[in-house]
Motif scaffolding. Structure first.
Motif, short mmCIF file in Angstrom:
data_model
loop_
_atom_site.label_atom_id
_atom_site.label_comp_id
_atom_site.label_asym_id
_atom_site.label_seq_id
_atom_site.Cartn_x
_atom_site.Cartn_y
_atom_site.Cartn_z
N ALA A 25 -7.23 -36.37 33.70
CA ALA A 25 -8.07 -37.35 34.40
C ALA A 25 -9.23 -37.73 33.49
O ALA A 25 -9.75 -36.89 32.74
N TRP A 26 -9.64 -38.99 33.55
CA TRP A 26 -10.80 -39.48 32.82
C TRP A 26 -11.99 -39.50 33.76
O TRP A 26 -11.88 -39.99 34.88
N LEU A 27 -13.15 -39.00 33.30
CA LEU A 27 -14.34 -38.97 34.14
C LEU A 27 -15.59 -39.23 33.31
O LEU A 27 -15.75 -38.63 32.24
N PRO A 28 -16.50 -40.08 33.79
CA PRO A 28 -17.81 -40.16 33.14
C PRO A 28 -18.53 -38.83 33.37
O PRO A 28 -18.50 -38.29 34.48
N VAL A 29 -19.16 -38.29 32.33
CA VAL A 29 -19.83 -37.00 32.48
C VAL A 29 -21.31 -37.01 32.09
O VAL A 29 -22.05 -36.12 32.48
N ALA A 30 -21.74 -38.01 31.29
CA ALA A 30 -23.14 -38.03 30.88
C ALA A 30 -23.53 -39.43 30.42
O ALA A 30 -22.69 -40.25 30.06
N VAL A 31 -24.83 -39.65 30.42
CA VAL A 31 -25.42 -40.87 29.88
C VAL A 31 -26.48 -40.43 28.89
O VAL A 31 -27.28 -39.54 29.16
N LEU A 32 -26.48 -41.08 27.73
CA LEU A 32 -27.44 -40.77 26.68
C LEU A 32 -28.49 -41.88 26.62
O LEU A 32 -28.14 -43.06 26.71
N PRO A 33 -29.76 -41.54 26.47
CA PRO A 33 -30.78 -42.59 26.35
C PRO A 33 -30.63 -43.31 25.00
O PRO A 33 -30.30 -42.70 23.99
N GLY A 34 -30.83 -44.62 25.01
CA GLY A 34 -30.77 -45.39 23.78
C GLY A 34 -29.34 -45.69 23.37
O GLY A 34 -28.39 -45.48 24.11
N LEU A 35 -29.22 -46.21 22.14
CA LEU A 35 -27.90 -46.56 21.61
C LEU A 35 -27.57 -45.62 20.45
O LEU A 35 -28.12 -45.76 19.36
N PRO A 36 -26.66 -44.67 20.67
CA PRO A 36 -26.28 -43.77 19.58
C PRO A 36 -25.63 -44.55 18.44
O PRO A 36 -25.02 -45.59 18.65
N GLY A 37 -25.77 -44.04 17.23
CA GLY A 37 -25.17 -44.69 16.07
C GLY A 37 -23.72 -44.29 15.87
O GLY A 37 -23.26 -44.23 14.73
N THR A 38 -23.02 -44.06 16.95
CA THR A 38 -21.62 -43.63 16.90
C THR A 38 -20.73 -44.76 17.38
O THR A 38 -21.07 -45.48 18.31
N ALA A 39 -19.58 -44.90 16.77
CA ALA A 39 -18.64 -45.93 17.18
C ALA A 39 -18.04 -45.57 18.54
O ALA A 39 -17.82 -44.38 18.84
N PRO A 40 -17.79 -46.58 19.40
CA PRO A 40 -17.16 -46.29 20.70
C PRO A 40 -15.83 -45.56 20.52
O PRO A 40 -15.08 -45.80 19.60
N TRP A 41 -15.57 -44.67 21.44
CA TRP A 41 -14.38 -43.83 21.54
C TRP A 41 -14.26 -42.82 20.39
O TRP A 41 -13.19 -42.39 20.03
N THR A 42 -15.42 -42.42 19.88
CA THR A 42 -15.48 -41.32 18.93
C THR A 42 -15.37 -40.02 19.70
O THR A 42 -16.07 -39.82 20.70
N ARG A 43 -14.49 -39.12 19.25
CA ARG A 43 -14.35 -37.82 19.91
C ARG A 43 -15.58 -36.98 19.58
O ARG A 43 -15.96 -36.84 18.42
#
Length: 173
Positions: A25-43
């Motif tokens: 199952a896919w679940l949202p688990v957290a929200v990070l403040p700001g915009l991380p410098g990580t590409a979307p769907w990075t493990r």
């Protein structure tokens, strides 16, 4: 009226399930403040039962008309953000929305086709929502409407014309 945008990053988990109907199952688990410098769907992490991914960014929009809702959220034991994921293709998801309004979050959960979870609101975002609340909230006094007293004579006149079981003649208007 001005709105405020708060940039956040969304973390989701792919959790292994033990039931016979689905393997995960896919679940949202957290929200990070700001915009991380990580590409979307990075493990981000992997364990035997769960993989976490940075799903991407989203801008939480705060509206002055909904400050009472934000106040209710901030007064809760655990202030939250509601994250909705929408399946865009088999096993491919996008962040559909993130909201600080608990009533909007509740209505999102009633829909079909999106995965909606309340996740803890980070302290930095709590501070921004709190500042917005203090800047724009206007306490509205509730005025209970008084009902007009019933006029028994008017009710009697109405009842005389519409008696129980009374039938109209075809020539009556």
């Amino acid at each position: 009226m001005s709105t405020q945008l708060i940039s956040v990053g969304v973390v989701v988990a792919k959790r292994r399930l033990k039931g016979p109907w689905a393997s995960h199952a896919w679940l949202p688990v957290a929200v990070l403040p700001g915009l991380p410098g990580t590409a979307p769907w990075t493990r981000l992490s992997v364990s035997e039962d769960e993989e976490t991914f940075y799903a991407g960014s989203y801008e939480v929009e705060l509206h002055p008309a909904e400050t009472a809702h934000y106040g209710d959220n901030l007064a809760a034991a655990q202030p939250s953000l509601w994250v909705a994921l929408r399946e865009t293709a088999p096993e491919t998801y996008a962040v559909a929305t993130v909201t600080a309004d608990p009533y909007e979050g509740e209505s999102l959960a009633e829909g079909i086709g999106e995965i909606v979870e309340a996740v803890p609101m980070p302290p930095e975002i709590q501070a921004e929502v709190g500042a917005f609340y203090r800047a724009f909230h206007v306490e509205r006094v509730f005025h209970k409407r008084k009902r007009d007293r019933a006029d028994p004579e008017a009710l009697a006149r109405q009842g005389a014309h519409q008696g129980a079981g009374a039938r109209r003649r075809p020539d009556e208007p």
